[in-house]
Design a protein around this motif. Structure first.
Motif, PDB file in Angstrom:
ATOM      1  N   LEU A 163      80.342 -49.434 -31.250  1.00  0.00           N
ATOM      2  CA  LEU A 163      79.520 -50.535 -31.747  1.00  0.00           C
ATOM      3  C   LEU A 163      80.185 -51.878 -31.457  1.00  0.00           C
ATOM      4  O   LEU A 163      79.507 -52.868 -31.137  1.00  0.00           O
ATOM      5  N   MET A 164      81.509 -51.909 -31.530  1.00  0.00           N
ATOM      6  CA  MET A 164      82.234 -53.140 -31.222  1.00  0.00           C
ATOM      7  C   MET A 164      82.012 -53.535 -29.760  1.00  0.00           C
ATOM      8  O   MET A 164      81.790 -54.722 -29.454  1.00  0.00           O
ATOM      9  N   ALA A 165      82.042 -52.561 -28.856  1.00  0.00           N
ATOM     10  CA  ALA A 165      81.800 -52.847 -27.439  1.00  0.00           C
ATOM     11  C   ALA A 165      80.376 -53.366 -27.229  1.00  0.00           C
ATOM     12  O   ALA A 165      80.159 -54.320 -26.473  1.00  0.00           O
ATOM     13  N   ALA A 166      79.407 -52.739 -27.907  1.00  0.00           N
ATOM     14  CA  ALA A 166      78.011 -53.163 -27.754  1.00  0.00           C
ATOM     15  C   ALA A 166      77.811 -54.590 -28.269  1.00  0.00           C
ATOM     16  O   ALA A 166      77.136 -55.405 -27.624  1.00  0.00           O
ATOM     17  N   LEU A 167      78.401 -54.909 -29.408  1.00  0.00           N
ATOM     18  CA  LEU A 167      78.266 -56.260 -29.953  1.00  0.00           C
ATOM     19  C   LEU A 167      78.982 -57.281 -29.086  1.00  0.00           C
ATOM     20  O   LEU A 167      78.522 -58.419 -28.930  1.00  0.00           O
ATOM     21  N   ALA A 168      80.125 -56.882 -28.513  1.00  0.00           N
ATOM     22  CA  ALA A 168      80.843 -57.787 -27.620  1.00  0.00           C
ATOM     23  C   ALA A 168      79.997 -58.107 -26.389  1.00  0.00           C
ATOM     24  O   ALA A 168      79.978 -59.252 -25.909  1.00  0.00           O
ATOM     25  N   VAL A 169      79.283 -57.115 -25.853  1.00  0.00           N
ATOM     26  CA  VAL A 169      78.379 -57.349 -24.726  1.00  0.00           C
ATOM     27  C   VAL A 169      77.262 -58.312 -25.130  1.00  0.00           C
ATOM     28  O   VAL A 169      76.893 -59.217 -24.375  1.00  0.00           O
TER      29      VAL A 169
ATOM     30  N   LEU B 260      83.853 -67.239 -25.374  1.00  0.00           N
ATOM     31  CA  LEU B 260      84.485 -66.506 -24.282  1.00  0.00           C
ATOM     32  C   LEU B 260      85.699 -65.698 -24.730  1.00  0.00           C
ATOM     33  O   LEU B 260      85.776 -64.485 -24.517  1.00  0.00           O
ATOM     34  N   LEU B 261      86.684 -66.349 -25.347  1.00  0.00           N
ATOM     35  CA  LEU B 261      87.910 -65.643 -25.716  1.00  0.00           C
ATOM     36  C   LEU B 261      87.688 -64.624 -26.829  1.00  0.00           C
ATOM     37  O   LEU B 261      88.483 -63.694 -26.997  1.00  0.00           O
ATOM     38  N   LEU B 262      86.606 -64.781 -27.594  1.00  0.00           N
ATOM     39  CA  LEU B 262      86.318 -63.826 -28.667  1.00  0.00           C
ATOM     40  C   LEU B 262      85.924 -62.466 -28.117  1.00  0.00           C
ATOM     41  O   LEU B 262      85.933 -61.468 -28.847  1.00  0.00           O
ATOM     42  N   THR B 263      85.568 -62.415 -26.834  1.00  0.00           N
ATOM     43  CA  THR B 263      85.312 -61.134 -26.178  1.00  0.00           C
ATOM     44  C   THR B 263      86.315 -60.874 -25.060  1.00  0.00           C
ATOM     45  O   THR B 263      86.145 -59.944 -24.279  1.00  0.00           O
TER      46      THR B 263
ATOM     47  N   ALA C 139      78.601 -61.779 -25.246  1.00  0.00           N
ATOM     48  CA  ALA C 139      78.780 -62.298 -23.888  1.00  0.00           C
ATOM     49  C   ALA C 139      77.436 -62.678 -23.268  1.00  0.00           C
ATOM     50  O   ALA C 139      77.325 -63.711 -22.587  1.00  0.00           O
ATOM     51  N   PHE C 140      76.409 -61.863 -23.489  1.00  0.00           N
ATOM     52  CA  PHE C 140      75.079 -62.170 -22.950  1.00  0.00           C
ATOM     53  C   PHE C 140      74.529 -63.466 -23.543  1.00  0.00           C
ATOM     54  O   PHE C 140      74.026 -64.337 -22.828  1.00  0.00           O
ATOM     55  N   LEU C 141      74.630 -63.604 -24.855  1.00  0.00           N
ATOM     56  CA  LEU C 141      74.144 -64.818 -25.506  1.00  0.00           C
ATOM     57  C   LEU C 141      74.971 -66.039 -25.092  1.00  0.00           C
ATOM     58  O   LEU C 141      74.435 -67.135 -24.911  1.00  0.00           O
ATOM     59  N   SER C 142      76.267 -65.842 -24.921  1.00  0.00           N
ATOM     60  CA  SER C 142      77.136 -66.942 -24.499  1.00  0.00           C
ATOM     61  C   SER C 142      76.788 -67.399 -23.084  1.00  0.00           C
ATOM     62  O   SER C 142      76.727 -68.599 -22.803  1.00  0.00           O
TER      63      SER C 142
END
Length: 424
Positions: A112-118, A30-33, A121-124
């Motif tokens: 790309l950072m925003a896409a990976l953060a999403v 959670l906090l990583l995003t 979050a989806f996997l989390s």
């Protein structure tokens, strides 16, 4: 005293310990995003507006109820049982995504950072679906209380690691090492799931019909329809979304505020994350005591008022500048009042659930609590840029007033919304 000893003995059960450890895995991403990522972006000089928009990457937490029936019914990628197969598969994917996120450059790879953060979050959020089901099915009825406590303890320690731990590592070794270490820590959940037996579901899904429409009606439509039969049910959902809106707006800008007044990542980690951790635990305990003493609705009102007033301490911090004592006071107020309000809200949501549909309805309403932190809080950076720190945090203090007024109306007119009757 013997009853207390018996209740505490539940925490020594190996299955409850397993729940604590998978709760740790649940809390890590959670906090990583969220605030840790905000600190990274702020340290790299990314604008407040852009940092605020990154709150949108948490949208999957608010929408996880949409795909939870699929995870519940589709065969997992790994053939080691429904819960364990999905859990291990998702956690392995999470490890790769978090590791990749930590290798990016915010200046040249912000998209790309925003896409990976999403994706993280989806996997989390998907991991949370599996872990909630795993916990409920693994434990018998007598262990559900200790199991709920254990998963919260694991979750809080994970947030400490992903907050303070990641900031300490980033300040010393850089962000790639920090995110790589967090990815490695997710291996705790993988090991636990591999070592545990597949839990037996408390209620097996229907096997008589392969009709997708029938399955979706039973799993999705009926629980939602039950909610919509309550009087003025939209008001309860609006209240759930908006109750912690001010805290969410303030929270996304807290670390950028601390950075802007000159605190180092190590100072923020030491005071905001470690000290804040214990303040949150105390707030949760106090919130539970207030609920027990005064009832759910009165506790929501009292804790909501305190939560809103707690945001005023950010204004004090903005004016005081780089002084650790003010940071400690600000963090104490933020986490203490936030913990109290959070506990009262969880009690309220739990009371709204029909016991016939507890899992699905709780997933839906707990997802709604994320909306304030994601969709609405995404404007926080833009507002902070335009209003300045003092006016922005004053706004976060008063923005929850409509929710509190709605609560007063519900207390007077709809007290039955708190505990609906069970179906059948």
């Amino acid at each position: 005293m013997s009853a207390w000893r018996q209740a505490l003995a539940g925490y020594r059960d190996r299955r409850v310990l397993a729940v604590l450890l998978v709760g740790f895995s649940s809390g890590l991403p959670l906090l990583l995003t969220y605030s840790t990522l905000s600190a990274w972006l702020a340290k790299e000089g990314i604008s407040r507006s852009a940092i605020g928009l990154f709150a949108l990457v948490g949208t999957p937490y608010a929408l996880k109820f949409l795909w939870s029936p699929l995870i519940d019914r589709l065969p997992p990628p790994l053939p080691i049982g429904r819960r364990r197969g999905w859990g291990v598969s998702i956690q392995l994917a999470l490890m790769v995504a978090i590791l990749a996120l930590g290798t990016l450059d915010p200046h040249s790879q912000i998209g790309l950072m925003a896409a990976l953060a999403v994706l993280v979050a989806f996997l989390s959020a998907s991991q949370d679906i599996v872990i909630d089901a795993f916990r409920i099915e693994l434990l018998d009825e007598a262990q559900q209380g200790p199991g709920a406590g254990a998963v919260q303890v694991g979750y809080r320690f994970a947030m400490l690691a992903a907050g303070a731990g990641a900031l300490f590592l980033a300040d010393t070794f850089g962000w790639t090492i920090a995110y790589g270490t967090m990815a490695a820590l997710l291996g705790v959940g993988v090991v636990v799931l591999l070592c545990c037996d597949e839990p037996c579901p408390t209620a097996a899904p229907s096997k008589q019909s392969g009709d997708l429409k029938t399955a979706l009606t039973e799993a999705v439509i009926k629980p939602f329809a039950d909610l919509m039969q309550r009087p003025a049910w939209p008001l309860a959902l609006v209240f759930i979304v908006t109750y912690k809106l001010g805290e969410a707006m303030a929270g996304i800008m807290a670390v950028p505020l601390y950075v802007s007044v000159g605190f180092s990542l190590t100072e923020i980690a030491g005071v905001s994350k470690i000290f804040g951790f214990f303040a949150t635990i105390l707030g949760c305990l106090l919130g539970g005591a207030v609920v027990a003493r005064f009832g759910c609705l009165k506790a929501l009102l009292a804790c909501g008022i305190l939560q809103s007033l707690g945001n005023l301490f950010y204004i004090l911090q903005a004016g005081a500048g780089h002084h650790l004592e003010y940071l400690a006071l600000c963090v104490a107020a933020e986490n203490l009042t936030g913990g109290m309000a959070g506990t009262a809200l969880v009690a309220y949501i739990s009371g709204l659930c029909n016991v016939s549909y507890t899992a699905t309805q709780y997933a839906l309403m707990s997802s709604l609590t994320s909306l304030g932190r994601t969709l609405f809080a995404s404007s926080a950076g833009i507002l902070a840029d335009r209003l300045g720190w003092e006016m922005f945090f004053l706004l976060t203090t008063v923005v929850t007033v409509p929710a509190l007024l709605l609560l007063l109306w519900m207390m007077a007119r709809l007290p039955s919304l708190v505990r609906p009757a069970a179906e059948g």
